[in-house]
Design a protein around this motif. Structure first.
Motif, short mmCIF file in Angstrom:
data_model
loop_
_atom_site.label_atom_id
_atom_site.label_comp_id
_atom_site.label_asym_id
_atom_site.label_seq_id
_atom_site.Cartn_x
_atom_site.Cartn_y
_atom_site.Cartn_z
N LYS A 35 0.90 -1.07 -0.02
CA LYS A 35 0.26 -0.06 0.01
C LYS A 35 0.85 1.25 0.09
CE LYS A 35 -1.99 1.80 3.91
NZ LYS A 35 -1.69 3.27 4.00
N TYR B 127 -1.32 13.73 -0.42
CA TYR B 127 -0.27 14.81 -0.37
C TYR B 127 0.82 14.61 -1.30
CZ TYR B 127 2.13 12.11 3.50
OH TYR B 127 2.66 11.35 4.49
N PRO C 24 1.57 16.54 11.42
CA PRO C 24 2.02 17.58 10.63
C PRO C 24 2.83 17.49 9.30
CG PRO C 24 3.39 17.04 12.49
CD PRO C 24 2.35 16.14 12.47
N ILE C 25 2.71 18.34 8.38
CA ILE C 25 3.51 18.37 7.29
C ILE C 25 4.49 19.24 6.95
CG2 ILE C 25 1.76 17.09 5.80
CD1 ILE C 25 1.17 19.64 4.58
N ASP C 26 5.16 19.72 8.12
CA ASP C 26 5.92 20.79 8.11
C ASP C 26 7.37 20.66 7.44
OD1 ASP C 26 6.07 19.13 10.54
OD2 ASP C 26 8.02 20.31 10.95
N GLN C 27 7.52 18.99 7.65
CA GLN C 27 9.04 18.95 6.87
C GLN C 27 8.70 18.75 5.56
OE1 GLN C 27 11.79 18.43 8.87
NE2 GLN C 27 10.38 19.40 10.29
N THR D 74 10.86 11.11 8.67
CA THR D 74 9.58 10.91 8.16
C THR D 74 9.60 10.46 6.68
OG1 THR D 74 8.27 12.62 6.84
CG2 THR D 74 9.73 13.40 8.33
N VAL D 75 8.74 9.31 6.65
CA VAL D 75 8.41 8.65 5.36
C VAL D 75 7.83 9.67 4.52
CG1 VAL D 75 7.20 6.93 4.20
CG2 VAL D 75 7.94 6.48 6.39
N GLY D 76 6.60 10.40 4.72
CA GLY D 76 5.92 11.06 3.94
C GLY D 76 6.85 12.40 3.42
N ASP E 161 3.27 0.51 12.13
CA ASP E 161 2.05 -0.14 11.62
C ASP E 161 1.89 -1.54 11.88
OD1 ASP E 161 1.81 2.42 10.49
OD2 ASP E 161 2.43 1.78 8.29
N ILE F 23 6.85 6.51 17.32
CA ILE F 23 6.50 7.28 16.11
C ILE F 23 5.48 8.07 16.34
CG2 ILE F 23 6.24 7.23 13.64
CD1 ILE F 23 8.83 5.80 14.47
N ARG G 220 -4.64 -0.29 11.00
CA ARG G 220 -3.97 -0.98 11.79
C ARG G 220 -4.43 -1.78 12.94
NH1 ARG G 220 -1.58 -2.43 6.89
NH2 ARG G 220 -0.79 -0.57 6.20
#
Ligand code: EPU
Length: 429
Positions: free
Chosen positions: A22, A96, A123-126, A164-166, A306, A328, A373
């Protein structure tokens, strides 16, 4: 209401085939829009998160053809928009990745703030820090993020403050067609990051170091269409491994990359479970009482967050007291604990730590799937419990597990879905 009805007590036995990953698919599908020609993606998991992304690509103007349930051909050439509509995209976190992919394609992206499983602040600050370093301006308005690169994208050195993965993947997507060299330091190392890099490189990108904490990307001018097969899903595989152990079963999990499963295998072995690795299989045999163990979730190659709810269910029926440390996500990732307690588990949570006193057995009860999960954990609990468990809100589970009911039934579980799955597209209009 869609639910799973599970009569516990059957030992799982036999083979199960794992679907495509996924969390790789949800980045690779948006990445297709970076290509100048059609891509064929194989081993796509047949899950609702993927269907939503395909729907978004279609809405943007992409031409989509499913060659079979797991193979899709996408022609991104007709796409003219730089926007993703809010209605569907809000349902999933991975929308995203269209920010990075659209920036790479046309230097501009307008994408809704992401949704997805709710386990606290996400958050998505990174991501935004990375885009800014590549030369972008961004603004938030009415739930939409607009990001533009007024003077083109240029390579930059970006140090991520958290692993961060994202953000790692989103910055990769934006940087592959930026001018010059981008270096991502303190990058995430998950298997899906390597898979995205391999996909981009097959298209003609120059991404090196994926799988280590430093990724170097030399921007290229164009990327071409390719045929690419997605890696097996580490977490789906781990979930069946835990389900096999929990039921005292003997299950061969097929179409996996055993290396990706080492942290999970190690914990199972610590608990007294036998794990035999093949080339692309792992066989899990549990014929002894389970022992307690402590688990701390960590970025790859550590134990995956996960898999935390699923291993907690297993530890609920192990001998002794175990401790889980979630490093995490916030403690919202323990939302399943109340549900497990209803089934007789003895778990206390203090911040990011759960203490689990093993009990002899769980008892069937009506429970809900609080998220993807956690939902899988409730299914495992149902398989182990005495009596009947009804798991509600299974739409969360079906975001990430392909035909879980059929796969478990194929292993001998007594499980059925109380209503046929609706076509996701019908649900979301
Ligand atoms: N974080 C920040 N700032 C950011 C991004 C992340 O502080 O800009 C923090 C998060 O709050 C979190 C940590 O960094 O504490 C890790 O977040 P990450 O970005 O790695 O998570 P994600 O990309 O949002 C993906 C998976 C999740 C999985 C995590 C961690 C997808 C679509 N989702 O989320 O998968 O839990 O990585 O491995 O890839 C799931 O499949 O069930 C799932 C939730």
């Amino acid at each position: 209401m869609d639910k799973y009805v599970i009569k516990g007590g059957s030992r799982l036995n036999g083979d199960v085939i794992i679907s495509g990953a996924k969390n790789a698919a949800v980045a690779i599908l948006p990445a297709v829009i970076l290509s100048d020609s059609p891509c064929r993606i194989e081993n796509i998991p047949d899950i609702s998160d993927v269907k939503i992304l395909i729907h978004i690509l279609k809405e943007m103007g992409g031409e989509i053809e499913y060659l079979d349930r797991h193979t899709v051909e996408i022609d991104p050439r007709p796409i003219e928009t730089e926007a993703v509509s809010a209605q569907i995209a809000r349902q999933i976190r991975a929308s995203y990745y269209f920010i990075g992919a659209l920036l790479g394609r046309c230097r501009k992206a307008v994408v809704p703030l992401p949704g997805g499983c709710n386990f606290g602040v996400r958050p998505i600050d990174q991501h935004l820090k990375g885009f800014a370093a590549l030369g972008c301006d961004y603004s938030l308005d009415n739930g939409m993020i607009s990001v533009t690169a007024p003077d083109d994208l240029h390579g930059a050195s970006i140090y991520l403050d958290v692993v961060t993965v994202g953000a790692t993947m989103n910055i990769m997507l934006a940087a592959v067609k930026a001018r010059g060299l981008t270096i991502i330091e303190n990058a995430a190392r998950e298997p899906h990051i390597v898979d995205l890099a391999n996909f981009l490189n097959t298209m003609g990108a120059d991404v090196r170091g994926a799988g280590t904490d430093t990724i170097k990307i030399h921007g290229v001018q164009s990327l071409r269409g390719v045929t690419y097969s997605i890696i097996p899903d580490q977490i789906e595989a781990g979930t069946y491994m835990v389900a096999a152990a929990a039921t005292g079963g003997d299950v061969t999990v097929k179409n996996v990359t055993p290396k990706h499963l080492e942290s999970i295998s190690a914990k199972l072995e610590e608990m007294g479970v036998t794990v035999e690795e093949g080339d692309d299989t792992v066989r899990v045999i549990c014929n002894k009482p389970l022992r307690k163990c402590n688990v701390k979730t960590m970025p790859h190659p550590g134990f995956p967050t996960d898999m935390q709810p699923q291993i907690a269910t297993l530890l609920s029926v192990a001998h002794g007291t175990s401790m889980i440390n979630e490093s995490i996500w916030e403690n919202n990732r323990f939302k399943y604990v109340d549900e497990l307690r209803r089934m007789g588990a003895q778990i206390t949570v203090d911040g990011k730590v759960a203490i689990i006193e093993g009990v002899d057995h769980l008892k069937g009860a009506p429970v809900r799937a609080p998220d993807l999960r956690a939902g899988a954990a409730m299914v495992i609990a149902g398989l182990v419990a005495e009596g009947t468990t009804v798991v509600e809100d299974v739409k969360y589970i079906e975001r990430g597990y392909e035909r879980i009911v059929e796969k478990l039934a194929g292993l001998g579980a007594d499980i059925y879905r109380s209503q046929e799955p609706e076509e996701v597209m019908d649900k979301i209009g």
